[in-house]
Design a protein around this motif. Sequence first.
Motif, PDB file in Angstrom:
ATOM      1  N   ALA A 370      14.469 -18.836  70.507  1.00 21.81           N
ATOM      2  CA  ALA A 370      15.781 -19.323  69.054  1.00 21.81           C
ATOM      3  C   ALA A 370      15.857 -18.134  67.861  1.00 21.81           C
ATOM      4  O   ALA A 370      16.538 -16.818  68.253  1.00 21.81           O
ATOM      5  CB  ALA A 370      16.052 -20.437  68.256  1.00 21.81           C
ATOM      6  N   GLY A 371      14.122 -18.060  68.050  1.00 19.11           N
ATOM      7  CA  GLY A 371      14.536 -16.730  66.499  1.00 19.11           C
ATOM      8  C   GLY A 371      15.190 -15.462  67.094  1.00 19.11           C
ATOM      9  O   GLY A 371      15.550 -14.534  66.585  1.00 19.11           O
ATOM     10  N   CYS A 372      13.882 -15.357  68.204  1.00 17.87           N
ATOM     11  CA  CYS A 372      14.470 -14.018  69.084  1.00 17.87           C
ATOM     12  C   CYS A 372      15.485 -13.321  69.696  1.00 17.87           C
ATOM     13  O   CYS A 372      15.744 -12.693  69.514  1.00 17.87           O
ATOM     14  CB  CYS A 372      13.320 -13.507  70.122  1.00 17.87           C
ATOM     15  SG  CYS A 372      11.354 -13.550  69.904  1.00 17.87           S
ATOM     16  N   SER A 373      16.023 -15.031  69.966  1.00 12.67           N
ATOM     17  CA  SER A 373      17.525 -14.203  70.993  1.00 12.67           C
ATOM     18  C   SER A 373      18.555 -14.472  69.547  1.00 12.67           C
ATOM     19  O   SER A 373      19.110 -13.843  69.767  1.00 12.67           O
ATOM     20  CB  SER A 373      17.572 -15.835  71.068  1.00 12.67           C
ATOM     21  OG  SER A 373      17.214 -16.532  72.413  1.00 12.67           O
ATOM     22  N   TRP A 374      17.959 -14.657  68.772  1.00 11.17           N
ATOM     23  CA  TRP A 374      19.170 -14.277  66.752  1.00 11.17           C
ATOM     24  C   TRP A 374      19.074 -13.160  67.280  1.00 11.17           C
ATOM     25  O   TRP A 374      20.201 -12.462  66.935  1.00 11.17           O
ATOM     26  CB  TRP A 374      18.569 -15.267  65.751  1.00 11.17           C
ATOM     27  CG  TRP A 374      19.775 -14.561  64.956  1.00 11.17           C
ATOM     28  CD1 TRP A 374      20.878 -15.574  65.220  1.00 11.17           C
ATOM     29  CD2 TRP A 374      19.158 -14.499  63.607  1.00 11.17           C
ATOM     30  NE1 TRP A 374      21.465 -15.019  63.579  1.00 11.17           N
ATOM     31  CE2 TRP A 374      20.901 -14.317  62.833  1.00 11.17           C
ATOM     32  CE3 TRP A 374      18.864 -13.270  62.965  1.00 11.17           C
ATOM     33  CZ2 TRP A 374      20.781 -13.593  62.177  1.00 11.17           C
ATOM     34  CZ3 TRP A 374      18.369 -12.883  62.577  1.00 11.17           C
ATOM     35  CH2 TRP A 374      19.701 -12.937  61.539  1.00 11.17           C
ATOM     36  N   TRP A 375      17.864 -12.367  67.107  1.00  7.78           N
ATOM     37  CA  TRP A 375      18.048 -10.836  66.364  1.00  7.78           C
ATOM     38  C   TRP A 375      18.555 -10.497  67.478  1.00  7.78           C
ATOM     39  O   TRP A 375      19.355  -9.342  67.619  1.00  7.78           O
ATOM     40  CB  TRP A 375      16.211 -10.559  66.567  1.00  7.78           C
ATOM     41  CG  TRP A 375      15.366 -10.921  65.413  1.00  7.78           C
ATOM     42  CD1 TRP A 375      13.808 -11.589  65.325  1.00  7.78           C
ATOM     43  CD2 TRP A 375      15.441 -11.066  64.389  1.00  7.78           C
ATOM     44  NE1 TRP A 375      13.547 -11.069  64.277  1.00  7.78           N
ATOM     45  CE2 TRP A 375      14.864 -11.147  63.542  1.00  7.78           C
ATOM     46  CE3 TRP A 375      16.390 -10.328  63.326  1.00  7.78           C
ATOM     47  CZ2 TRP A 375      14.391 -11.178  61.978  1.00  7.78           C
ATOM     48  CZ3 TRP A 375      16.369  -9.834  61.990  1.00  7.78           C
ATOM     49  CH2 TRP A 375      15.547 -10.941  61.632  1.00  7.78           C
ATOM     50  N   ALA A 376      18.157 -10.874  68.421  1.00  4.87           N
ATOM     51  CA  ALA A 376      18.829 -10.068  70.074  1.00  4.87           C
ATOM     52  C   ALA A 376      20.397 -10.131  69.673  1.00  4.87           C
ATOM     53  O   ALA A 376      21.307  -9.213  70.406  1.00  4.87           O
ATOM     54  CB  ALA A 376      18.169 -10.273  71.510  1.00  4.87           C
TER      55      ALA A 376
END
Length: 386
Positions: A370-376
């Motif tokens: 979830a965190g990585c996806s939000w950044w991307a």
Amino acid sequence: MPVKNRFAELQAEITEWRRDIHQHPEILFETHRTSALVAEKLRAFGCDNVVTGLGRTGVVGVIKGRGSSDKVIGLRADMDALPIHETTGLDYASKTDGAMHACGHDGHTAMLLGAAQYLSETRNFDGTVVVIFQPAEEGGGGGKEMCDDGLMDRFGIQEVYGMHNWPGMPVGAFAIRPGAFFAAADHLEITVTGKGGHAAKPHETVDPTVCAAQIVTALQTIASRNADPVSQIVVSICSFQTSSKSYNVIPSSVELMGTVRTMSNENRDLAEKRIAEICNGVASAMGAEVDVRYKRNYPVMANHADQTEFAADVARSVAGKCDEAPLVMGGEDFAFMLEERPGAYILVGNGDTAPVHHPEYNFNDEAIPAGCSWWAEIVEQRMPLN
């Protein structure tokens, strides 16, 4: 393939990075190993430029998308640990006695590295992303040091976004709020000087202990009687040290230390003014002397309205919804970056874990996708390819 699915595939690898960083915590600006690891991975990912030594030990990576847009977005993660002895008993627990990642900065760093890897591989955006890895968030003001070193102007950053894990929120859920979000966090030191003597003859002394105790109590009236009752203000005296340690000696001086937390510049000014007035008034009434040292540290961290709305929309695209976050009386030096550029700071759920700054806290690796996806998605949605 949806971004979140890609990070589900990368989760095991990102988890390995996170746990390696967790085993080797570094405090304040001493993030030498972590900074070197970050720089090495950014170069391996194929970042267009990697800069080290910004804000002493900060690291910056530049990734250019496909297209001609001059839009530049900054993404920031913190790298430093805390001077706390870890008691989790994990097989990847801290190998450094008296230091641990008790706030999840290991997770923040790993998630932003994961996003940087993905963005370097896909370049599915029109513009430039600047990934920022910052030291010394925990009281050292590393964010300010990086800004003072020219972070925003040097890399042409136009907007900046940050993220923090949050125990008690469901894993991978998001929460945010516009405007004031994290409090200004100031430092307070007070020296009360009297005249020491024998405890059996208090009339021959000017007892700084009694005076200091009166000051501690009187300072609580700032919140209860000076500030608007609906505003947020905290004055906490957290250390009370006398110049002697004895059963029958009245000391000659007392040292007080504490913190002041406010959510507006008006209350910050009010607190500083009233603290000086109260300390001087109480000391004068009791025949003592007082020296008050008020140090303004982190300012109020305030999210910008447009960027907050966008960040919430991105969170909804990743997690299905985004809740309104509570006000937080803790400090956060991302405030310095938000003073220089518009942007937003969001919370991502860490699940039912120990609170941050606790010796049993651990970042939840299930939050990584979830965190990585939000950044991307921040990058791909803010700077879409035509």
